[in-house]
Enzyme design. Structure first.
Site, PDB file in Angstrom:
ATOM      1  N   GLU A  60     -45.119  18.201 -25.309  1.00 14.19           N
ATOM      2  CA  GLU A  60     -44.156  18.957 -26.101  1.00 14.19           C
ATOM      3  C   GLU A  60     -44.830  19.657 -27.277  1.00 14.19           C
ATOM      4  O   GLU A  60     -44.497  20.800 -27.621  1.00 14.19           O
ATOM      5  CB  GLU A  60     -43.056  18.019 -26.628  1.00 14.19           C
ATOM      6  N   MET A 171     -69.154  -1.956  12.083  1.00 16.53           N
ATOM      7  CA  MET A 171     -69.720  -2.623  13.249  1.00 16.53           C
ATOM      8  C   MET A 171     -69.780  -4.131  12.978  1.00 16.53           C
ATOM      9  O   MET A 171     -69.635  -4.593  11.842  1.00 16.53           O
ATOM     10  CB  MET A 171     -71.109  -2.075  13.538  1.00 16.53           C
TER      11      MET A 171
END
Length: 378
Positions: A60, A171
């Site tokens: 603001e 893996m």
């Protein structure tokens, strides 16, 4: 079209712009919320602003400075109720009153139950017309961590996971770099930069040498956002129940961190020298108590927590219902049946399978990003 319908359309249009401005603070406003503001006189935008970082002027104030005397009699569109209290900056509600705005449109009330509504009440008492709730859902989506912390005393938890098409993450040997491509890795860097804190586990740090830092070369943000993001790195958190990660690991060479363990070691000075704060939160079976950790992080002002961990730790967060949102990166490859699963979460029956709602699917380079949230039973 009636005057009311025309005004409603204008309110939505200018609030949408305020939300665009608020999003510019995605990487920098912690621990404050992301807020944008647009000042409109008649149908002309005379001021715009967004909150850049804590301690600096709120949205603001930036917009009012740009508007100057044209703010008098204007409408201010703000994505969050203007603050009413003195903190590191003066109250924005007072600034709007002093500037002489005639109307304030807020997307949502402040979610803090101790202050929510006070800013709006101050505006009304000053004779300013107030409207609340324009594009509220979009405003809430911009600050999920701030809202959850204020409403529930917990951070918003995102779990980032990368997998193959057959749902595998590494893996059998633990090799996992790299499943996804460079565009996905850039997206992950932006997830890190937007989080208040990033969390990983000992397995990931030991196997991958993970540092959990924000890498400037991979962010690719506009200059101002990039500078702000790099000036506010997220807190790096390591879950290491048994303190298995050696202090010469790359993780400890990357700056300050928080290490969460089951019990404190005899020698805590070594961790202090490595800029690591130790926190003991004993849970069952030598594990860390994750719900206690989340409550403590919220108390420290952590709004959004990004979990980047292996199947075991990520599975623990998911099993305990602690994940608010999954960010699943899916690579166009197959790792096979011997590879490691996405989550360590043994389920015996279909009825036990948790349901997710997919909120977004988008391409990220050659990979896909699936955003999903748990469906909470009514």
């Amino acid at each position: 079209m009636s005057n009311a319908a025309e005004q409603d359309a204008l309110d939505h249009r200018y609030m949408a712009r305020a939300l665009e401005l608020a999003a510019l603070g995605l990487y920098s406003t912690h621990p404050n919320p992301r807020v944008g503001c647009v000042i409109v006189l008649g149908t002309e935008v005379v001021g715009e602003g967004w909150h850049r970082r804590a301690g600096e002027p709120h949205a603001e104030v930036h917009a009012l400075r740009q508007a100057g005397e044209q703010a008098r009699g204007a409408t201010a569109y703000v994505t969050l109720e203007p603050c009413s209290h003195f903190g590191r900056t003066p109250p924005c509600a007072n600034a709007l009153i002093d500037a002489g705005v005639a109307r304030v449109v807020a997307a949502m009330r402040d979610p803090n139950p101790q202050v929510g509504g006070a800013g709006l009440s101050r505006l009304v008492e000053a004779g300013i017309e107030v409207r609340v709730g324009v594009l509220e859902a979009e405003a809430r989506a911009l600050n999920p961590g701030f809202i959850k912390r204020m409403e529930q005393g917990l951070p918003f938890v995102r779990a980032k996971l990368a997998m193959s098409l057959d749902g595998r993450t590494a893996m059998a040997s633990g090799e996992s770099q790299w499943i996804t491509g460079p565009d996905a890795r850039r997206a992950v860097q932006r997830l890190r930069a937007s989080a208040s804190a990033v969390l990983t586990g000992a397995d990931s740090v030991i196997a991958d040498g993970a540092r959990m830092t924000v890498r400037a070369a991979e962010l690719g943000l506009p200059d101002e956002q990039q500078a702000l993001a790099l000036a506010r790195p997220p807190l790096r958190i390591l879950i290491d129940g048994r303190l298995r990660v050696p202090l010469d690991a790359p993780f400890f060479n990357a700056g300050p961190s928080l290490v969460v363990c089951h019990s404190l070691p005899a020698d805590t000075q070594a961790y202090a020298k490595a800029q690591a704060e130790l926190l003991a939160l004993p849970g069952d079976n030598g594990q860390v108590c994750l719900p206690s950790l989340l409550r403590l992080l919220a108390a420290r002002g952590i709004h959004e927590l990004l979990v980047e961990a292996g199947a075991r730790l990520a599975g623990a967060f998911a099993r305990q219902g602690l994940v608010d949102e999954f960010q699943l990166f899916m690579a166009p490859c197959l790792l096979g049946s011997a590879a490691r699963p996405l989550l360590d979460w043994p389920l015996a029956h279909m009825a036990d399978a948790p349901r997710l709602k997919i909120t977004q699917v988008r391409a990220v380079g050659d990979d896909w990003l699936i955003t999903a949230v748990p469906i909470v039973a009514a």
